[in-house]
Design an enzyme around this catalytic site. Structure first.
Site, PDB file in Angstrom:
ATOM      1  N   ARG A 102      21.778  11.496 -83.160  1.00  0.00           N
ATOM      2  CA  ARG A 102      21.077  11.158 -81.927  1.00  0.00           C
ATOM      3  C   ARG A 102      21.575   9.851 -81.317  1.00  0.00           C
ATOM      4  O   ARG A 102      21.728   9.742 -80.092  1.00  0.00           O
ATOM      5  CB  ARG A 102      19.573  11.094 -82.186  1.00  0.00           C
ATOM      6  CG  ARG A 102      18.713  10.760 -80.964  1.00  0.00           C
ATOM      7  CD  ARG A 102      19.104  11.521 -79.718  1.00  0.00           C
ATOM      8  NE  ARG A 102      19.179  12.976 -79.896  1.00  0.00           N
ATOM      9  CZ  ARG A 102      19.748  13.793 -79.038  1.00  0.00           C
ATOM     10  NH1 ARG A 102      20.330  13.313 -77.946  1.00  0.00           N
ATOM     11  NH2 ARG A 102      19.767  15.091 -79.270  1.00  0.00           N
ATOM     12  N   LYS A 137      21.709  -5.791 -64.310  1.00  0.00           N
ATOM     13  CA  LYS A 137      20.711  -4.726 -64.157  1.00  0.00           C
ATOM     14  C   LYS A 137      21.040  -3.604 -65.141  1.00  0.00           C
ATOM     15  O   LYS A 137      21.462  -2.507 -64.768  1.00  0.00           O
ATOM     16  CB  LYS A 137      20.686  -4.225 -62.717  1.00  0.00           C
ATOM     17  CG  LYS A 137      20.216  -5.297 -61.729  1.00  0.00           C
ATOM     18  CD  LYS A 137      20.282  -4.811 -60.295  1.00  0.00           C
ATOM     19  CE  LYS A 137      19.859  -5.909 -59.330  1.00  0.00           C
ATOM     20  NZ  LYS A 137      19.970  -5.478 -57.915  1.00  0.00           N
ATOM     21  N   ASP A 224      25.312 -12.085 -50.006  1.00  0.00           N
ATOM     22  CA  ASP A 224      24.257 -11.121 -50.312  1.00  0.00           C
ATOM     23  C   ASP A 224      23.682 -10.474 -49.066  1.00  0.00           C
ATOM     24  O   ASP A 224      23.157 -11.152 -48.178  1.00  0.00           O
ATOM     25  CB  ASP A 224      23.138 -11.823 -51.091  1.00  0.00           C
ATOM     26  CG  ASP A 224      22.118 -10.835 -51.636  1.00  0.00           C
ATOM     27  OD1 ASP A 224      22.534  -9.854 -52.281  1.00  0.00           O
ATOM     28  OD2 ASP A 224      20.911 -11.037 -51.405  1.00  0.00           O
TER      29      ASP A 224
END
Length: 285
Positions: A102, A137, A224
Site C-alpha cells: 500500500r 503547497k 504576484d
C-alpha cells in the site's frame, strides 16, 4: 535548498512513519493466512498513461520492510508509460511484499501524477527561458516525495521549507512596516545570525517592485497576480538586477503567456495540490 543528506533523512522519516501508521503491531491479514516462509512475486502494472515516478522510492520502501526483497526494474523514473506496462517486479517473502504494497502504491500513484502534470507544464514552456517551480503547497508529511516528483517531471524545486530560504510575502512586509523595513531587518537578521540564505520578496504592483529594487540585495522578486502587461513592465524595470518569478492562479492556458513576458520562473502550487493519482496496481503472479 536543503542538502542531499537532509533530503534523504526526510525520505527515511516518511517511510518509517508511513509503515508505523499502516502496519502498527502487524499485518494481521497476511499473518493469518500466509505462511511465514512463503515466497512470492508481484509486478507493478500501469493502468493509465503519463510519466512514472517513485520507482527509486519503492526500492527504499521494500528495503526498509525487508532487505531480502529483490526488485527487477523495467521502466525507470521519468519515463513515459501506458496502459499495460510493467514497471518492475518484486520477489521474496510474500508477507513482506504485502506489508509494503500500500505504501508503494500510494506513493507512486501520487508521485506519478505530479511528475505527469509537471511534464505538461515543462512542455508548454519549451522554447522559452522560463522554468517551472513548485511551492510549499504540498501534502503534510510527504513534501519530500512530492518535490522529488516535480524534479522527475522536469521541473525545479522552490525552497523546501521555511528554514532554507528567506521569502518575504505581503504579510511579512506589512507586519514589518513596509518593504524597505522588511528587507533591511532581514539583511541585519542574516548578519546577526551568520546565515547565508537567499532573499525572495513578493511585489503586488510596480511601485513595490521599484521599492525592492531601491533597497537592493534580493535574489528574486515574486510578481504576484500581475497581469501580462504589468508583468512585462516589471521585467523591463528589474532588468538584470535580480531574477523574476510569476505566480498566482497560473494554469495550462496562461503559463505560456506569462513565460513570454520574460520572467525567469513561474511557480505553481497546482503541481502538487491539484492532481489525480495515476492508476497503478501491484499484482501477485
Amino acid at each position: 535548498m536543503i542538502s542531499e543528506v537532509q533530503f534523504q533523512n526526510e525520505l527515511d522519516l516518511i517511510i518509517k512513519n508511513a509503515i508505523r501508521e499502516d502496519v502498527g503491531d502487524g499485518d494481521h491479514s497476511s499473518l493469518a493466512c500466509i505462511p511465514t516462509l512463503a515466497q512470492g512475486k508481484a509486478k507493478l502494472l500501469v493502468k493509465d498513461e503519463g510519466i512514472i515516478a517513485g520507482v527509486a522510492f519503492a526500492e527504499m520502501i521494500f528495503k526498509y520492510v525487508d532487505e531480502d526483497l529483490k526488485m527487477e526494474i523495467y521502466i525507470k523514473d521519468g519515463e513515459i508509460v501506458k496502459y499495460g506496462d510493467v514497471v518492475f517486479q518484486v520477489s521474496g517473502s510474500s508477507q513482506s511484499i504485502l506489508k509494503a504494497e500500500r505504501l508503494v502504491l500510494n506513493s507512486m500513484q501520487r508521485m506519478s501524477a505530479i511528475a505527469t502534470k509537471t511534464k505538461l507544464f515543462v512542455d508548454l514552456l519549451k522554447g522559452s527561458n522560463t522554468k517551472i517551480l513548485d511551492t510549499r503547497k504540498t501534502t503534510p508529511g510527504i513534501r519530500a516525495i512530492e518535490k522529488w516528483a516535480v524534479k522527475i517531471g522536469g521541473g525545479e524545486n522552490h525552497r523546501f521549507a521555511l528554514y532554507d530560504m528567506i521569502m518575504l510575502k505581503d504579510n511579512h512586509n506589512d507586519f514589518a512596516g513596509g518593504i524597505p523595513q522588511a528587507i533591511a531587518k532581514t539583511k541585519q537578521y542574516l548578519v546577526d545570525n551568520n546565515k547565508d540564505l537567499k532573499i525572495i520578496i513578493e511585489a503586488r504592483n510596480l511601485d513595490e517592485v521599484q521599492q525592492i529594487i531601491d533597497a537592493g540585495g534580493v535574489y528574486r522578486i515574486l510578481l504576484d497576480n500581475f497581469d501580462y502587461e504589468t508583468t512585462k513592465k516589471a521585467v523591463q524595470l528589474i532588468g538584470n538586477q535580480c531574477l523574476t518569478e510569476s505566480s498566482g492562479n497560473i494554469n495550462e492556458k496562461t503559463i505560456r503567456s506569462y513565460a513570454d513576458c520574460g520572467v525567469n520562473y513561474i511557480s505553481s502550487g497546482a503541481l502538487t495540490h491539484s492532481v489525480y493519482n495515476m492508476d497503478l496496481s501491484l499484482k501477485a503472479f
